[in-house]
Design an enzyme around this catalytic site. Structure first.
Site, PDB file in Angstrom:
ATOM      1  CB  ALA A  29      -1.082   0.058   1.236  1.00 12.04           C
TER       2      ALA A  29
ATOM      3  N   PRO B  97       3.241   4.598  -0.774  1.00  7.82           N
ATOM      4  CG  PRO B  97       3.806   6.369  -1.695  1.00  7.82           C
ATOM      5  CD  PRO B  97       3.607   4.939  -2.106  1.00  7.82           C
TER       6      PRO B  97
ATOM      7  CB  SER C  31      -1.313   6.834  -4.496  1.00  4.41           C
ATOM      8  OG  SER C  31       0.042   7.598  -4.444  1.00  4.41           O
TER       9      SER C  31
ATOM     10  CG  ASP D 193       6.478 -11.485   3.220  1.00  9.02           C
ATOM     11  OD1 ASP D 193       5.551 -11.648   2.470  1.00  9.02           O
ATOM     12  OD2 ASP D 193       7.656 -11.998   3.320  1.00  9.02           O
TER      13      ASP D 193
ATOM     14  CB  CYS E  50       4.003   1.322 -12.812  1.00 13.34           C
ATOM     15  SG  CYS E  50       5.483   1.361 -11.480  1.00 13.34           S
TER      16      CYS E  50
END
Lengths: 155, 317
Positions: B122, B124, B126, B172, B243
């Protein structure tokens, strides 16, 4: 992080009523949790139950206020969450003063809309509530904006 | 207005990778990756109504236009300061600055109020704040990250966004596949990756690219995706996203999941105004499960923004 017991919660809610006229306390829909340095967080019973099931967690819910020996400070988000129930000691500022406030600097109360009875007041611009502060003897309201949230000043 | 174009030099290894991807237009990729990312943001409907928020922004001198493929999202044209990150609106938590394609995974996940949702990687925050916004602070959001350094900005961003229906954990991600099996209605698995789709944001990802690292990442990504899928409830959804443009980290990972979890199906999704392309059927000597073609993929040149890969999976049952 511990679940706040009933008597402790009652004391905090009483302080909220005295300082800001908040009726209904932190809200029946929330459980209140006591974290470090007098900070109080709220979440829903369902979220807290899941957190307990998972076991160890780093944080839960929203930080809404901090209790000190002098009184209660509302966080930015705490004041926004309770905004519809805050009845007194709200000062309405213009954008320039809000920027000063968000830089972590005290704002003069002279000329602002709203009256302050006592030592604490919440700052509002339009319908944005920006936390509470303490009034000093020279008539300024001193914020408790965390450093990470502060606007950087223009030199 | 002039556009800042960075002179992007590719390593030999990255050049080889790009040349090996059959649908990659290398010159266009370099051109698009050299341009700055469009500035986009979401307005905070947890703190105020969208209209009120937009009114305040306009009063502060912001000009913007709707971003078609994400709810509450806008493309910034101009704001009162040069840097929107240094504005009053940002400091108050009225806006969240987020890349335009970075909003796609949560749109695909489509979390609803009252559900149990897990954001596995998760920080930072967004996508966690975007999830909480779509959940309207109702239900339970578990925002997890494995990095103790990155947990702090995650907690700070959830606070600034006014999220109270969340638990933040430092684990983890594989923990959730075992300990919370079949528990969540929706799981977002936005994994660490080689980031080759966001070179315009961070040039170092192009400089440090290595095939071996992508192979290592692919193993980690698969284990995180398996855990995410296992944590989702029967009938529940999992979104896998990266990404990057690397087939090893995208098509291959989803293909492997499909071979190991027969109860998984891939759901095709479309978002308005977004250009994508069909994932690869094979790469090198590897053939992928044909169902992988239902995933979404775009390169930086497709939308003049980030390159992303997004798979929407459902657990049948």
């Amino acid at each position: 992080m511990e679940l706040m017991d009933r008597s402790h919660r009652k004391r905090v809610e009483e302080a909220l009523r005295e300082e800001f006229g908040v009726e209904g306390g932190l809200g029946e829909e929330f459980v209140a949790l006591y974290s470090s340095e007098g900070k109080v967080r709220v979440t829903t019973p369902e979220v807290f139950e899941v957190a307990r099931e998972i076991g160890r967690f780093e944080s839960v819910g929203l930080y809404v206020l901090k209790t000190t020996k002098f009184g209660v400070y509302l966080s930015l988000e705490g004041s926004q969450l309770l905004r519809d129930r805050i009845r007194r000691n709200v000062v309405e500022v213009d954008r320039e003063r809000l920027e000063v406030w968000m830089r972590g600097e005290p704002i003069p109360l002279e000329g602002v809309k709203g009256s302050v009875e006592g030592e604490y007041a919440v700052v509002r611009w339009r319908d944005v509530y920006a936390g509470s502060g303490k009034v000093s003897k020279d008539g300024k309201l001193h914020p408790q904006i965390p450093k990470s949230r502060r606007l950087l000043g223009v030199e | 207005m002039g556009v800042d174009v960075v002179n992007l030099r590719l390593s030999e290894e990255l050049s080889e990778l790009l040349a090996s991807i059959p649908d990659m237009e290398v010159d266009e990729f370099i051109e698009a990756s050299s341009r700055p990312l469009p500035e986009t943001f979401r307005v905070n409907t947890l703190k105020s109504s969208e209209d009120r928020c937009l009114g305040l922004l306009m009063e502060m001198g912001w000009r913007f236009e709707r971003l078609l493929w994400a709810r509450h999202a806008y493309r910034l044209i101009t704001c009162e300061e040069g840097d929107p990150g240094g504005t009053l609106a940002h400091s108050l938590g009225l806006v969240y600055l987020q890349g335009p394609l970075s909003m796609v995974p949560v749109e695909a996940l489509d979390p609803r109020p009252g559900e149990r949702v897990l954001d596995l990687c998760a920080a930072p925050g967004s996508k966690s704040t975007q999830i909480a916004q779509l959940m309207e602070n109702k239900g339970v959001l578990v925002a997890n990250d494995a990095s103790s350094e990155r947990i702090k900005p995650l907690i700070a961003n959830l606070q600034k966004w006014g999220v109270y229906n969340c638990v933040v954990t430092l684990k983890d991600g594989r923990f959730f596949g075992k300990r919370t099996r079949n528990f969540f209605d929706r799981v977002l698995c936005d994994v660490p990756c080689s980031s080759l789709g966001v070179v315009m944001k961070d040039w170092s990802s192009a400089k440090t690219y290595s095939h071996r690292r992508s192979e290592r990442l692919a193993r980690l990504q698969l284990s995180l995706l398996l855990a995410s899928f296992d944590a989702s409830s029967p009938g529940g959804f999992t979104v896998y996203s990266t990404c990057t443009i690397h087939p090893l980290e995208n098509e291959l990972v989803v293909s492997e999941l499909l071979s190991r979890r027969p109860e998984a199906e891939v759901i095709e999704f479309r978002l308005e105004g977004l250009r994508g392309r069909r994932p690869l059927e094979e790469w090198g000597r590897r053939a992928f499960d044909p169902r992988v073609s239902r995933c979404f993929k775009c390169y930086p040149q497709d939308n003049g923004a980030e390159g992303f890969f997004v798979a929407l999976l459902r657990k049948v049952g």
